[in-house]
Design a protein around this motif. Sequence first.
Motif, mmCIF file in Angstrom:
data_model
loop_
_atom_site.group_PDB
_atom_site.id
_atom_site.type_symbol
_atom_site.label_atom_id
_atom_site.label_comp_id
_atom_site.label_asym_id
_atom_site.label_seq_id
_atom_site.Cartn_x
_atom_site.Cartn_y
_atom_site.Cartn_z
ATOM 1 N N PRO A 180 20.317 14.932 -0.432
ATOM 2 C CA PRO A 180 21.240 14.736 0.690
ATOM 3 C C PRO A 180 20.953 13.411 1.401
ATOM 4 C CG PRO A 180 20.164 16.889 0.799
ATOM 5 C CD PRO A 180 19.501 16.115 -0.290
ATOM 6 N N PRO A 181 21.886 12.899 2.164
ATOM 7 C CA PRO A 181 23.141 13.541 2.553
ATOM 8 C C PRO A 181 24.219 13.382 1.480
ATOM 9 C CG PRO A 181 22.973 11.424 3.644
ATOM 10 C CD PRO A 181 21.701 11.609 2.860
ATOM 11 N N ASP B 183 21.197 17.822 5.976
ATOM 12 C CA ASP B 183 20.723 18.245 4.662
ATOM 13 C C ASP B 183 21.545 19.408 4.088
ATOM 14 O OD1 ASP B 183 18.756 16.346 4.700
ATOM 15 O OD2 ASP B 183 17.181 17.712 5.383
ATOM 16 N N THR C 287 24.083 21.787 2.120
ATOM 17 C CA THR C 287 24.557 21.811 0.735
ATOM 18 C C THR C 287 25.920 22.496 0.640
ATOM 19 O OG1 THR C 287 23.349 23.857 0.304
ATOM 20 C CG2 THR C 287 22.233 21.773 -0.256
#
Length: 105
Positions: A25-26, A56, A58
């Motif tokens: 991430p990002p 972060d 998902t």
Amino acid sequence: SFNIDNTPQQCQNLSISITGSGGVPPYRALVLPFGFSPLPNAVEVRKILDQPFSGDATQVSFQLPYPALSQFVVVVRAPSRELYLLITLRLTLTFPHPSHFIFHQ
């Protein structure tokens, strides 16, 4: 890689989740319309969308302001040493209710 977690429908939320080890991430999701506009007289109202995931995260969910029968490509990218993980998915929007065709701009 990533998943589209719901059936894309006009003016509804599109939910995307990262699966496996799909980069660091990002993340960002790019949504790129293609093909002819499905609106009368081919009026083009679709815009390229650039949707960042938060921190972060998902998973991301955001409104997809495209009319039904639009075609588009989703690209999810994750920066990693100046490289991008690019995964594309071509989708066609459906109607939320088959008897309705309402576009909210």
